[in-house]
Design a protein around this motif. Structure first.
Motif, short mmCIF file in Angstrom:
data_model
loop_
_atom_site.label_atom_id
_atom_site.label_comp_id
_atom_site.label_asym_id
_atom_site.label_seq_id
_atom_site.Cartn_x
_atom_site.Cartn_y
_atom_site.Cartn_z
N LYS A 1 0.84 -1.20 0.00
CA LYS A 1 0.00 0.00 0.00
C LYS A 1 0.87 1.24 0.00
N GLU A 2 0.32 2.35 -0.44
CA GLU A 2 1.01 3.64 -0.38
C GLU A 2 0.56 4.40 0.86
N VAL A 3 0.69 3.77 2.01
CA VAL A 3 0.32 4.39 3.27
C VAL A 3 1.35 4.00 4.33
N TRP A 4 1.70 4.94 5.19
CA TRP A 4 2.61 4.70 6.30
C TRP A 4 1.75 4.68 7.56
N GLU A 5 1.80 3.58 8.31
CA GLU A 5 0.93 3.38 9.47
C GLU A 5 1.75 3.08 10.72
N GLY A 6 1.08 3.11 11.85
CA GLY A 6 1.70 2.72 13.10
C GLY A 6 2.49 3.81 13.79
N GLY A 7 2.44 5.01 13.24
CA GLY A 7 3.16 6.11 13.86
C GLY A 7 2.30 6.86 14.84
N ARG A 8 2.88 7.88 15.43
CA ARG A 8 2.19 8.76 16.37
C ARG A 8 2.43 10.19 15.92
N ILE A 9 1.43 11.04 16.14
CA ILE A 9 1.57 12.46 15.82
C ILE A 9 1.10 13.28 17.02
N LEU A 10 1.84 14.31 17.32
CA LEU A 10 1.56 15.19 18.45
C LEU A 10 0.90 16.47 17.95
N ASP A 11 -0.15 16.90 18.63
CA ASP A 11 -0.73 18.21 18.40
C ASP A 11 -0.16 19.12 19.47
N PRO A 12 0.81 19.98 19.13
CA PRO A 12 1.46 20.81 20.15
C PRO A 12 0.54 21.86 20.77
N GLU A 13 -0.61 22.10 20.15
CA GLU A 13 -1.55 23.08 20.71
C GLU A 13 -2.26 22.54 21.95
N ASN A 14 -2.47 21.21 21.99
CA ASN A 14 -3.15 20.65 23.16
C ASN A 14 -2.33 19.58 23.88
N GLY A 15 -1.17 19.25 23.32
CA GLY A 15 -0.28 18.27 23.95
C GLY A 15 -0.70 16.83 23.77
N LYS A 16 -1.75 16.58 23.01
CA LYS A 16 -2.24 15.21 22.83
C LYS A 16 -1.48 14.53 21.69
N GLU A 17 -1.25 13.24 21.89
CA GLU A 17 -0.59 12.43 20.87
C GLU A 17 -1.61 11.42 20.34
N TYR A 18 -1.63 11.24 19.04
CA TYR A 18 -2.60 10.38 18.38
C TYR A 18 -1.89 9.32 17.53
N ARG A 19 -2.54 8.16 17.37
CA ARG A 19 -2.07 7.21 16.37
C ARG A 19 -2.23 7.90 15.02
N ALA A 20 -1.35 7.59 14.06
CA ALA A 20 -1.41 8.33 12.81
C ALA A 20 -1.11 7.45 11.60
N SER A 21 -1.65 7.89 10.47
CA SER A 21 -1.29 7.31 9.18
C SER A 21 -1.01 8.44 8.22
N PHE A 22 -0.17 8.16 7.23
CA PHE A 22 0.29 9.17 6.28
C PHE A 22 0.16 8.58 4.88
N THR A 23 -0.65 9.23 4.03
CA THR A 23 -0.90 8.72 2.68
C THR A 23 -0.63 9.81 1.65
N PRO A 24 0.38 9.63 0.80
CA PRO A 24 0.60 10.58 -0.29
C PRO A 24 -0.57 10.52 -1.27
N ILE A 25 -1.06 11.68 -1.71
CA ILE A 25 -2.16 11.75 -2.68
C ILE A 25 -1.79 12.78 -3.75
N ASP A 26 -2.59 12.83 -4.78
CA ASP A 26 -2.39 13.80 -5.87
C ASP A 26 -0.97 13.72 -6.43
N GLY A 27 -0.53 12.48 -6.68
CA GLY A 27 0.80 12.29 -7.26
C GLY A 27 1.93 12.67 -6.32
N GLY A 28 1.67 12.69 -5.01
CA GLY A 28 2.69 13.03 -4.03
C GLY A 28 2.78 14.51 -3.73
N LYS A 29 1.91 15.31 -4.34
CA LYS A 29 1.92 16.75 -4.08
C LYS A 29 1.26 17.10 -2.76
#
Length: 142
Positions: A93-121
């Motif tokens: 798949k063209e998706v990166w999974e299993g990571g974590r992302i932090l929202d520095p505005e509220n200090g919360k960390e979330y499970r995350a996925s990252f998917t390139p779209i629109d030809g990687g733009k």
């Protein structure tokens, strides 16, 4: 000779396009609620895992440090703050999974996925908290 040059040009274009179909690079994140650009984030890959740092905050009223963070990032400057940890390419798949992302505005960390779209733009960044998620689309700068 023309065929060889055409093949080389095609291979170079294909390699360039393939290189863009991953989350590695410099991105401008856009708030999914306000449409406002918030920061420029550099994502790198090391050992197959992603890491992302805020290179530059674009918020006029942003805090200089992460006061809301509750881990080793508490009190760290927003510029340079690591907000993405982990995330590996899913097999087939063209998706990166299993990571974590932090929202520095509220200090919360979330499970995350990252998917390139629109030809990687663009990069679809999805943060999960239990069965709920929130999606932002980031724009590639580099």
């Amino acid at each position: 000779m023309k065929d060889l040059l055409a093949a080389i040009a095609f291979a170079a274009a294909a390699t360039s396009a393939m290189a863009q179909m991953n989350p590695v690079g410099l991105w401008r994140n856009v708030d999914d609620k306000t449409g406002e650009a918030k920061a420029e984030i550099r994502i790198a890959e090391s050992g197959g895992a992603l890491a992302g740092h805020i290179e530059k905050s674009l918020k006029k009223d942003g805090k200089p440090v992460c006061d809301e963070c509750t881990d080793d990032r508490k009190g760290q400057p927003i510029a340079g703050l690591e907000i993405i940890r982990g995330g590996r390419k899913a097999e087939g798949k063209e998706v990166w999974e299993g990571g974590r992302i932090l929202d520095p505005e509220n200090g919360k960390e979330y499970r995350a996925s990252f998917t390139p779209i629109d030809g990687g733009k663009k990069l679809e960044v999805r943060g999960y908290l239990g069965p709920f998620w929130r999606t932002q689309v980031w724009n590639r700068i580099q």
